[in-house]
Scaffold this motif. Structure first.
Motif, PDB file in Angstrom:
ATOM      1  N   THR A  93      -3.347   4.158  11.369  1.00  0.00           N
ATOM      2  CA  THR A  93      -3.167   4.473   9.951  1.00  0.00           C
ATOM      3  C   THR A  93      -3.620   5.890   9.614  1.00  0.00           C
ATOM      4  O   THR A  93      -3.026   6.546   8.753  1.00  0.00           O
ATOM      5  CB  THR A  93      -3.912   3.468   9.060  1.00  0.00           C
ATOM      6  N   GLU A  94      -4.654   6.380  10.253  1.00  0.00           N
ATOM      7  CA  GLU A  94      -5.120   7.740   9.968  1.00  0.00           C
ATOM      8  C   GLU A  94      -4.077   8.773  10.386  1.00  0.00           C
ATOM      9  O   GLU A  94      -3.988   9.857   9.808  1.00  0.00           O
ATOM     10  CB  GLU A  94      -6.439   8.016  10.680  1.00  0.00           C
ATOM     11  N   ASP A  95      -3.270   8.438  11.396  1.00  0.00           N
ATOM     12  CA  ASP A  95      -2.242   9.363  11.884  1.00  0.00           C
ATOM     13  C   ASP A  95      -0.974   9.350  11.045  1.00  0.00           C
ATOM     14  O   ASP A  95      -0.194  10.309  11.092  1.00  0.00           O
ATOM     15  CB  ASP A  95      -1.875   9.026  13.332  1.00  0.00           C
ATOM     16  N   ILE A  96      -0.747   8.279  10.301  1.00  0.00           N
ATOM     17  CA  ILE A  96       0.542   8.145   9.616  1.00  0.00           C
ATOM     18  C   ILE A  96       0.452   8.145   8.101  1.00  0.00           C
ATOM     19  O   ILE A  96       1.477   8.321   7.433  1.00  0.00           O
ATOM     20  CB  ILE A  96       1.270   6.866  10.073  1.00  0.00           C
ATOM     21  N   CYS A  97      -0.728   7.952   7.538  1.00  0.00           N
ATOM     22  CA  CYS A  97      -0.851   7.783   6.091  1.00  0.00           C
ATOM     23  C   CYS A  97      -1.421   9.035   5.424  1.00  0.00           C
ATOM     24  O   CYS A  97      -2.431   9.587   5.869  1.00  0.00           O
ATOM     25  CB  CYS A  97      -1.729   6.578   5.755  1.00  0.00           C
ATOM     26  N   ALA A  98      -0.772   9.445   4.343  1.00  0.00           N
ATOM     27  CA  ALA A  98      -1.205  10.631   3.605  1.00  0.00           C
ATOM     28  C   ALA A  98      -2.322  10.323   2.625  1.00  0.00           C
ATOM     29  O   ALA A  98      -3.064  11.219   2.223  1.00  0.00           O
ATOM     30  CB  ALA A  98      -0.012  11.221   2.851  1.00  0.00           C
ATOM     31  N   ALA A  99      -2.450   9.072   2.216  1.00  0.00           N
ATOM     32  CA  ALA A  99      -3.446   8.698   1.214  1.00  0.00           C
ATOM     33  C   ALA A  99      -3.927   7.282   1.480  1.00  0.00           C
ATOM     34  O   ALA A  99      -3.239   6.480   2.122  1.00  0.00           O
ATOM     35  CB  ALA A  99      -2.853   8.805  -0.195  1.00  0.00           C
ATOM     36  N   VAL A 100      -5.126   6.997   0.983  1.00  0.00           N
ATOM     37  CA  VAL A 100      -5.695   5.656   1.069  1.00  0.00           C
ATOM     38  C   VAL A 100      -6.057   5.207  -0.340  1.00  0.00           C
ATOM     39  O   VAL A 100      -6.738   5.934  -1.077  1.00  0.00           O
ATOM     40  CB  VAL A 100      -6.953   5.618   1.959  1.00  0.00           C
ATOM     41  N   THR A 101      -5.591   4.027  -0.733  1.00  0.00           N
ATOM     42  CA  THR A 101      -5.856   3.494  -2.064  1.00  0.00           C
ATOM     43  C   THR A 101      -6.547   2.146  -1.939  1.00  0.00           C
ATOM     44  O   THR A 101      -6.161   1.308  -1.126  1.00  0.00           O
ATOM     45  CB  THR A 101      -4.543   3.328  -2.857  1.00  0.00           C
ATOM     46  N   ASP A 273       6.347  12.676   8.780  1.00  0.00           N
ATOM     47  CA  ASP A 273       5.625  13.770   8.137  1.00  0.00           C
ATOM     48  C   ASP A 273       4.401  13.131   7.487  1.00  0.00           C
ATOM     49  O   ASP A 273       4.495  12.524   6.413  1.00  0.00           O
ATOM     50  CB  ASP A 273       6.496  14.460   7.085  1.00  0.00           C
ATOM     51  N   ARG A 274       3.286  13.264   8.145  1.00  0.00           N
ATOM     52  CA  ARG A 274       2.080  12.562   7.705  1.00  0.00           C
ATOM     53  C   ARG A 274       1.659  12.960   6.293  1.00  0.00           C
ATOM     54  O   ARG A 274       1.015  12.180   5.579  1.00  0.00           O
ATOM     55  CB  ARG A 274       0.931  12.846   8.677  1.00  0.00           C
ATOM     56  N   SER A 275       2.015  14.146   5.857  1.00  0.00           N
ATOM     57  CA  SER A 275       1.542  14.645   4.573  1.00  0.00           C
ATOM     58  C   SER A 275       2.116  13.909   3.380  1.00  0.00           C
ATOM     59  O   SER A 275       1.585  13.994   2.268  1.00  0.00           O
ATOM     60  CB  SER A 275       1.841  16.140   4.436  1.00  0.00           C
ATOM     61  N   CYS A 276       3.221  13.155   3.582  1.00  0.00           N
ATOM     62  CA  CYS A 276       3.851  12.519   2.422  1.00  0.00           C
ATOM     63  C   CYS A 276       4.591  11.229   2.749  1.00  0.00           C
ATOM     64  O   CYS A 276       5.314  10.710   1.894  1.00  0.00           O
ATOM     65  CB  CYS A 276       4.815  13.498   1.750  1.00  0.00           C
ATOM     66  N   ALA A 277       4.444  10.702   3.938  1.00  0.00           N
ATOM     67  CA  ALA A 277       5.265   9.558   4.342  1.00  0.00           C
ATOM     68  C   ALA A 277       4.808   8.234   3.755  1.00  0.00           C
ATOM     69  O   ALA A 277       5.624   7.453   3.244  1.00  0.00           O
ATOM     70  CB  ALA A 277       5.296   9.458   5.865  1.00  0.00           C
ATOM     71  N   ALA A 278       3.511   7.942   3.821  1.00  0.00           N
ATOM     72  CA  ALA A 278       3.075   6.588   3.482  1.00  0.00           C
ATOM     73  C   ALA A 278       1.661   6.588   2.902  1.00  0.00           C
ATOM     74  O   ALA A 278       0.909   7.551   3.027  1.00  0.00           O
ATOM     75  CB  ALA A 278       3.130   5.696   4.721  1.00  0.00           C
ATOM     76  N   GLU A 279       1.343   5.464   2.286  1.00  0.00           N
ATOM     77  CA  GLU A 279       0.037   5.256   1.661  1.00  0.00           C
ATOM     78  C   GLU A 279      -0.552   3.959   2.201  1.00  0.00           C
ATOM     79  O   GLU A 279       0.117   2.923   2.227  1.00  0.00           O
ATOM     80  CB  GLU A 279       0.225   5.177   0.143  1.00  0.00           C
ATOM     81  N   LEU A 280      -1.788   4.008   2.638  1.00  0.00           N
ATOM     82  CA  LEU A 280      -2.482   2.807   3.095  1.00  0.00           C
ATOM     83  C   LEU A 280      -3.157   2.152   1.899  1.00  0.00           C
ATOM     84  O   LEU A 280      -3.865   2.807   1.141  1.00  0.00           O
ATOM     85  CB  LEU A 280      -3.525   3.168   4.160  1.00  0.00           C
ATOM     86  N   ILE A 281      -2.942   0.845   1.746  1.00  0.00           N
ATOM     87  CA  ILE A 281      -3.533   0.096   0.648  1.00  0.00           C
ATOM     88  C   ILE A 281      -4.579  -0.860   1.221  1.00  0.00           C
ATOM     89  O   ILE A 281      -4.269  -1.661   2.102  1.00  0.00           O
ATOM     90  CB  ILE A 281      -2.479  -0.729  -0.125  1.00  0.00           C
ATOM     91  N   LEU A 282      -5.797  -0.780   0.736  1.00  0.00           N
ATOM     92  CA  LEU A 282      -6.874  -1.648   1.208  1.00  0.00           C
ATOM     93  C   LEU A 282      -7.372  -2.520   0.059  1.00  0.00           C
ATOM     94  O   LEU A 282      -7.762  -2.007  -0.996  1.00  0.00           O
ATOM     95  CB  LEU A 282      -8.033  -0.824   1.771  1.00  0.00           C
ATOM     96  N   GLY A 283      -7.345  -3.812   0.268  1.00  0.00           N
ATOM     97  CA  GLY A 283      -7.867  -4.743  -0.727  1.00  0.00           C
ATOM     98  C   GLY A 283      -9.342  -5.011  -0.536  1.00  0.00           C
ATOM     99  O   GLY A 283     -10.043  -5.378  -1.491  1.00  0.00           O
ATOM    100  N   THR A 284      -9.817  -4.838   0.700  1.00  0.00           N
ATOM    101  CA  THR A 284     -11.228  -5.057   1.007  1.00  0.00           C
ATOM    102  C   THR A 284     -11.644  -4.123   2.134  1.00  0.00           C
ATOM    103  O   THR A 284     -10.803  -3.566   2.836  1.00  0.00           O
ATOM    104  CB  THR A 284     -11.497  -6.495   1.488  1.00  0.00           C
ATOM    105  N   ASP A 285     -12.943  -3.958   2.275  1.00  0.00           N
ATOM    106  CA  ASP A 285     -13.478  -3.386   3.485  1.00  0.00           C
ATOM    107  C   ASP A 285     -13.532  -4.532   4.509  1.00  0.00           C
ATOM    108  O   ASP A 285     -13.069  -5.642   4.232  1.00  0.00           O
ATOM    109  CB  ASP A 285     -14.877  -2.814   3.212  1.00  0.00           C
TER     110      ASP A 285
END
Length: 332
Positions: A93-101, A273-285
Motif C-alpha cells: 500500500t505504501e508503494d501504490i497509494c497517494a493518501a491514507v484516510t 502513478d503513485r502520486s494520484c492513483a489510489a487512496e488507502l482507507i483504514l477503519g481501524t489500526d
C-alpha cells in the motif's frame, strides 16, 4: 515520571486513542527531551521501567511480561506492534497509494478526478477547461483482514521475545498479503489494459508500456515474482545494479520502481502513478484481543484490521498482459 505510572487494562479502551497515546497523556514525551530517555515513546519507557528487553541476543522470554500485573498490561501492545511491523513490511500500500484516510464508518465514498476538456489554452473570453471532482459513484465497503495464531501460554512462555516477534511479524505479513490481493483486484478493475505479442517480456515492451501513461508518470510497476525475474534478466537491467545496491529498490533505467507482489494474477503487470492513483482507507489500526493476551492462559492470538482502497484517477493505472494470459482468458 514513567516509573510511577499505574498501568491498567482500561488504557486500551479509551475511544479514539491507542494504548500508547493514552499512556503518553500520563507520561508526555516532552518531559524527556533533554534526558537519556529522549527518543523513546511512552510504551518503550515502560519496557525500560520493567527491564523487558524485546530484541537482541539477550532478549527476555515471553514470561518476563507476566512477572507483575502491571507489566502484563504491556504485552498486548508488544504483540500489536510486532504484528503491525509485519503488515507494514509486507504490504504494497505504501508503494501504490497517494493518501491514507481514516474513517469510523464501515464504508467510504472517495473522490474521482476527471478532466472534462482537453483544451489547455482557452481563447480570450472562452470557457475555461473543467476538471470534475466528484464523489465516487459507489461507496467502497471496508473489508476485515484477520488472522489467528493458535498457541498457549505454556508453549510460548519460555520463548525469547526476539524469536516470538518473528512469528508475530509473519502473522502480520499474512494479513498484508490478503490486503495486497484485494488491492491488486481493485486496481485492475476498470483499468486500461494492453497485450504484448508473445509470452516473453522484452525491454521494448516495458518502454512501450511506460509510454502508454500519457498524462501521468508511471512511478511503480507491480509484478509477480516470475515476471520480475524475467525483467531482472534483461540485459538493459544490468545498468540498474548500482541503484539497487544504494537503495535496496529495483528501478528501470527510466526510473520506474519495480515492486514484487506474489498476490498479483499471473502474466499481469500493473503500472501506477503513485502520486494520484489510489487512496488507502483504514477503519481501524491493528486490533488484538487485549483481555486474552493479558491473561496468562491465552489459547490464541487474534488480530485484524479494517481497510479498503479507492481509485482516485483511473488514467493513473494501466495493466500489461502477455498474449499467453489473454489466450487463456479467451479459452476460459
Amino acid at each position: 515520571m514513567y516509573n510511577n505510572i499505574k498501568l491498567e487494562k482500561s488504557l486500551y479502551n479509551i475511544t479514539g486513542k491507542t494504548f500508547t497515546q493514552a499512556l503518553a497523556e500520563l507520561d508526555p514525551d516532552s518531559n524527556y527531551k533533554d534526558s537519556e530517555l529522549k527518543g523513546l515513546d511512552a510504551f518503550e519507557r515502560q519496557l525500560k521501567r520493567f527491564d523487558i528487553r524485546v530484541s537482541g541476543v539477550n532478549s527476555d522470554m515471553v514470561e518476563k511480561f507476566f512477572v507483575t500485573a502491571q507489566s502484563a498490561v504491556l504485552f498486548p501492545e508488544f504483540v500489536r506492534r510486532m504484528i503491525k511491523k509485519g503488515i507494514d513490511e509486507a504490504s504494497i500500500t505504501e508503494d501504490i497509494c497517494a493518501a491514507v484516510t481514516y474513517t469510523d464508518s464501515s464504508d467510504y465514498r472517495g473522490l474521482t478526478l476527471t478532466n472534462v476538456d482537453s483544451q489547455d489554452y482557452p481563447n480570450e473570453g472562452a470557457q475555461l477547461p473543467v476538471t470534475k471532482v466528484r464523489l465516487a459513484s459507489q461507496a467502497k465497503q471496508l473489508r476485515k483482514f484477520a488472522r489467528v495464531m493458535n498457541c498457549s501460554y505454556e508453549s510460548i512462555r519460555k520463548q525469547r521475545l526476539d524469536a516470538f516477534g518473528v512469528a508475530l511479524r509473519e502473522l502480520g505479513a499474512s494479513i498484508a498479503r490478503e490486503l495486497n490481493s484485494f488491492c491488486t483486484q481493485e486496481l485492475v478493475s476498470g483499468a486500461d489494459d494492453y497485450t504484448i505479442s508473445g509470452s516473453s517480456i522484452s525491454y521494448a515492451d516495458l518502454a512501450d508500456f511506460w509510454g502508454k501513461m500519457n498524462d501521468h508518470d508511471m512511478t511503480v510497476m507491480l509484478c509477480t515474482p516470475a515476471d520480475m525475474a524475467k525483467i531482472l534478466a534483461l540485459d538493459e537491467m544490468k545498468l540498474c545494479v548500482s541503484d539497487f545496491m544504494a537503495s535496496g529498490r529495483v528501478r528501470t533505467p527510466y526510473g520506474v520502481t519495480i515492486v514484487k507482489c506474489s498476490q498479483l494474477a499471473d502474466n499481469t503487470i500493473i503500472g501506477i502513478d503513485r502520486s494520484c492513483a489510489a487512496e488507502l482507507i483504514l477503519g481501524t489500526d491493528v486490533i488484538v484481543d487485549t483481555d486474552k493476551l493479558i491473561g496468562t492462559q491465552c489459547d490464541e492470538i487474534s488480530c485484524s484490521i479494517y481497510a479498503g482502497i479507492s481509485k482516485l484517477t483511473g488514467a493513473a493505472v494501466k495493466v500489461l498482459k502477455t498474449a499467453q494470459d489473454a489466450e487463456e482468458n479467451s479459452n476460459g
